[in-house]
Each structure stands twice: as structure tokens, then as C-alpha cells.
Design a protein around this motif. Structure first.
Motif, mmCIF file in Angstrom:
data_model
loop_
_atom_site.group_PDB
_atom_site.id
_atom_site.type_symbol
_atom_site.label_atom_id
_atom_site.label_comp_id
_atom_site.label_asym_id
_atom_site.label_seq_id
_atom_site.Cartn_x
_atom_site.Cartn_y
_atom_site.Cartn_z
ATOM 1 N N ASP A 1 0.808 -1.216 0.000
ATOM 2 C CA ASP A 1 0.000 0.000 0.000
ATOM 3 C C ASP A 1 0.845 1.272 0.000
ATOM 4 O OD1 ASP A 1 0.844 -0.933 2.523
ATOM 5 O OD2 ASP A 1 -0.525 0.441 3.536
ATOM 6 N N LEU A 2 2.158 1.141 0.156
ATOM 7 C CA LEU A 2 3.030 2.311 0.213
ATOM 8 C C LEU A 2 3.892 2.403 -1.042
ATOM 9 C CD1 LEU A 2 4.373 2.202 3.910
ATOM 10 C CD2 LEU A 2 2.466 3.534 2.996
ATOM 11 N N HIS A 3 3.829 3.541 -1.731
ATOM 12 C CA HIS A 3 4.646 3.722 -2.934
ATOM 13 C C HIS A 3 6.130 3.694 -2.609
ATOM 14 C CE1 HIS A 3 1.220 4.441 -5.432
ATOM 15 N NE2 HIS A 3 0.837 5.496 -4.745
ATOM 16 N N PHE A 4 6.467 3.974 -1.363
ATOM 17 C CA PHE A 4 7.864 3.950 -0.935
ATOM 18 C C PHE A 4 8.470 2.562 -1.158
ATOM 19 C CE2 PHE A 4 11.240 3.324 2.178
ATOM 20 C CZ PHE A 4 11.949 4.518 2.127
ATOM 21 N N PHE A 5 7.682 1.523 -0.911
ATOM 22 C CA PHE A 5 8.170 0.152 -1.031
ATOM 23 C C PHE A 5 7.646 -0.592 -2.254
ATOM 24 C CE2 PHE A 5 8.440 0.683 3.687
ATOM 25 C CZ PHE A 5 9.801 0.466 3.829
ATOM 26 N N SER A 6 6.570 -0.127 -2.831
ATOM 27 C CA SER A 6 5.890 -0.917 -3.853
ATOM 28 C C SER A 6 5.662 -0.107 -5.129
ATOM 29 C CB SER A 6 4.550 -1.409 -3.301
ATOM 30 O OG SER A 6 3.882 -2.218 -4.232
ATOM 31 N N GLY A 7 5.680 -0.793 -6.241
ATOM 32 C CA GLY A 7 5.420 -0.124 -7.514
ATOM 33 C C GLY A 7 6.590 -0.240 -8.459
ATOM 34 N N ASP A 8 6.435 0.375 -9.622
ATOM 35 C CA ASP A 8 7.443 0.257 -10.677
ATOM 36 C C ASP A 8 8.427 1.417 -10.700
ATOM 37 O OD1 ASP A 8 6.345 -2.133 -11.581
ATOM 38 O OD2 ASP A 8 4.886 -1.083 -12.852
ATOM 39 N N SER A 9 8.289 2.360 -9.794
ATOM 40 C CA SER A 9 9.193 3.508 -9.810
ATOM 41 C C SER A 9 10.608 3.080 -9.443
ATOM 42 C CB SER A 9 8.716 4.579 -8.815
ATOM 43 O OG SER A 9 8.924 4.158 -7.483
#
Length: 392
Positions: A182-190
Motif C-alpha cells: 500500500d506504500l509507494h515507498f516500497f511498492s510499484g514500478d518507480s
């Protein structure tokens, strides 16, 4: 046998809440656990959490009078934004003053941090490093100590990441990928999220290589994440860029306090995880025998079914991320060590929903405890602290 009475301070309607409606269906078996050794027990789908009942406060008990009069609005309606901002600014100023001293008083720092550390200005980052013993109390030693540790971690990376264990890497990779989705800090394609995942991965591999008695235990990524998040968000660029190294050493310190809970060979010993869960159960019995008896004797809810995750993952899965950080402020600041405080917080979690638990059966109570409802964290920590000073 005379039935042990509940302490007067626990009889306050502060702990009251109406029982939830009967569950619509039975919990379904779990196919995922935070640790390989976690017992397979029923769990509830995420959407099954009922909203918490509003807490009614009555300052009728002398033990609660001062606290309730000071925080009446906070308990009933939530603190007003203005007073909250003022309080946070005051706390931050006091903490900044303390960590700016040439020689820092750990006693005073623990006292201030135990009340929660406001976000901003890199305060939590510095305070956690001090509380975990990574930074010395003498500020003059900080530059040399940080340079030495950060250089040492670089050597670890150069030496230990060359031939890591394939099986361990696969498990770490799986866990790191599902850390706080749920946190972009840890998750996602960035690229930012990917670099943070890579930092967690490196720390866990190095820890496993240096600690063959424990290696990697599923779920360690969840304990690592708050440390890395706090240090990476330090506004000082030099600290943020060295967050991986700082996190590694603080993680080692933190895990050392809970080491026996992670060692499978000690599971059934007097210091292993089952013994720790038993201590939590005994603490509940000491403070609220009626609730203990209903849960463990009448409903036969084995505390391992919920407390295993609470304790081994340091409550990181029971509350939102910001609230977990607040809880950790208190865990890390206790001079007795984090485990004793953790057990008091777990016991307080049970007491805060005691009316609902007393009205429930095995199924509904397990649902409630495996999907703990949203709570006022300051209030929860206040109750946990009461368990220290007012035994049953």
C-alpha cells in the motif's frame, strides 16, 4: 476458590464497547503466514473488520481522573488539529534540544520519546539510532562512529553479496516484493521503490550470512521496513544516502532483543516464541482474569492463533504504518527493553476490546483479534503503561 476481581481502574467505561453483530460467515483457512512456523489457523478476509465503537469516558476512578481530564476531548472526539499541532511542536522542540546537547541523556530521551516522536526535522531518525545504541551519547563521536560503521557495511556488501545462498535469496525476494504493497515507498514500478526494495534485500541477505544460527526467517522484512523508512526519510542528505548501512546495524540491534523468538530450535524452550506468548497470556490473567478465562478456557482461543504474529512482527501488521511508528517510539524507548513493553501493548489490545470479546465465541473472537480494529494509539499506549504500574 475466590474469583480474582478486576482492578477498579479497568472497570471504567473507558474500556466499554458494544459487542459486534454475529459474523456473517466462518473464517476461512489461511494459506499465507508471516513466518514458516506460524500455526495454520482461521483468518478473516480484510473487509470483515467492523468499525470500532466510540469510546465513552467516565472520570470516576481516581487513577484515571488526571489522564481523563487532560485528554477528555482526545478520547471522545479525537484531539483538535490545533492542539495536536501545538503539542507536536512542543515535543519536537524538546527532542531537538535534547539531541543537540554535547552529551545526550538517554534517560531524558527515553522519557520524551515514549510519548511519541513527531514526524519531521529528522528527529525520529536520530532518536531511534540513539535508543538502539547505534549512535553514542557523546555527539563529538558521531562523525567517526558513522564513518566507521558505514565503511564496514560497504565491506560487508562487497564480500557477502558475491555468493549468497540461492534458497535464502528466493525467500527474501518474495517477501521484499510484498512489503507494504500500500506504500509507494516500497511498492510499484518507480525507480525509487525498486531501489528501496533492493536495499531491504541486501540488508536481509547480509544479516542471514552473518547470523547462520538464525539466517533469514520469513517476516523479517516487515520488522526491517520501519527502520529503513525512517532513516531514508531523514532530511539530511548524508543520512538519507547512508540509510541502508544505518538500517543494517540498527536492525541487528533490534533483532538481538528478540533473537530467541526467531530461532526455531528454541521454539519450545523457556526463552522461545511459545514461552513469550505464554508470558503475554499470564500478563492478561494477572490483570483481567475474567477475560483470560473466557478467551482461553471457555472459547478455547489459543493465543498462538493471533499473538504469534503480533509478537514476531512487532505489531507492524495490526496497525497502519504511521501508527506502527508511534508504537515503536514507545517500544524502543523503554529501558527494560522492547519485549516487555510489547507484551504490555498486546495485553492492552485485548483489554480495549474486552466487552466485545466477552460477548463473542471462538469464531467471532478470532476474527476480531486477527483483524484488530482501528484504535487511538495514544490511548492504547496509555493503557499499556497502566499495566506496568497497576497489577491486578
Amino acid at each position: 476458590m475466590v474469583k480474582k476481581q478486576l482492578p477498579d481502574w479497568l472497570n471504567s467505561s473507558l474500556w466499554s464497547s458494544n459487542p459486534p453483530p454475529p459474523p456473517a460467515d466462518d473464517p476461512s483457512p489461511s494459506d499465507h503466514s508471516p513466518f514458516d512456523r506460524k500455526p495454520v489457523v482461521p483468518v478473516t478476509p480484510p473487509g470483515a473488520i467492523e468499525p470500532p465503537e466510540p469510546v465513552k469516558v467516565e472520570a470516576s476512578d481516581p487513577l484515571l481522573d488526571d489522564a481523563v481530564s487532560d485528554h477528555q476531548d482526545e478520547f471522545e472526539n479525537g484531539a483538535s488539529s490545533v492542539s495536536s499541532v501545538v503539542e507536536d511542536a512542543s515535543k519536537q522542540a524538546q527532542l531537538l534540544h535534547e539531541i543537540s546537547n554535547k552529551v545526550i541523556s538517554l534517560t531524558e530521551l527515553r522519557r520524551l520519546a515514549s510519548q511519541g516522536i513527531p514526524d519531521g526535522a529528522g528527529v525520529r531518525s536520530a532518536v531511534w539510532k540513539l535508543l538502539l545504541g547505534y549512535l553514542p551519547g557523546d555527539r563529538a563521536l558521531w562523525p567517526s562512529e558513522l564513518a566507521k560503521k558505514r565503511s564496514q557495511y560497504k565491506n560487508f556488501k562487497d564480500e557477502l553479496l558475491l555468493n549468497p545462498d540461492t534458497e535464502i535469496i528466493e525467500q527474501i525476494d518474495r517477501d521484499v516484493m510484498r512489503t507494504h504493497p500500500d506504500l509507494h515507498f516500497f511498492s510499484g514500478d518507480s525507480q525509487f521503490a525498486k531501489s528501496n526494495q533492493e536495499a531491504l534485500r541486501s540488508i536481509l541477505i547480509i544479516f542471514a550470512k552473518l547470523n547462520p544460527g538464525i539466517r533469514y526467517v520469513q517476516g523479517m522484512n516487515e520488522v526491517l521496513a520501519p527502520l529503513y523508512y525512517v532513516f531514508k526519510n531523514d532530511p539530511a542528505e548524508e543520512n538519507a544516502s547512508s540509510a541502508e548501512a544505518d538500517t543494517f546495524f540498527c536492525f541487528v540491534e533490534l533483532i538481538s532483543g528478540f533473537r530467541d523468538n526467531f530461532c526455531q530450535q528454541l521454539d519450545n524452550s523457556v526463552v522461545g516464541i511459545r514461552s513469550t506468548i505464554t508470558k503475554m497470556s499470564q500478563l492478561l490473567k494477572e490483570h483481567d482474569e475474567e477475560l483470560w478465562r473466557h478467551l482461553e478456557v471457555t472459547c478455547k482461543v489459543n493465543p498462538q492463533f493471533y499473538a504469534f504474529r503480533w509478537i514476531t512482527l512487532l505489531l507492524t501488521q495490526e496497525f497502519n504504518f504511521a501508527d506502527s511508528l508511534h508504537i515503536w517510539d514507545t517500544l524502543l524507548s523503554d529501558p527494560e527493553g522492547p519485549q516487555e513493553t510489547l507484551l504490555r501493548v498486546c495485553c492492552a489490545m485485548l483489554i480495549l476490546v474486552r466487552r466485545r470479546l466477552l460477548a463473542g465465541d471462538f469464531t467471532s473472537n478470532l476474527k476480531l483479534l486477527q483483524n484488530y480494529p482501528s484504535s487511538n494509539i495514544s490511548h492504547l499506549l496509555y493503557v499499556a503503561n497502566k499495566l506496568r504500574s497497576h497489577p491486578g
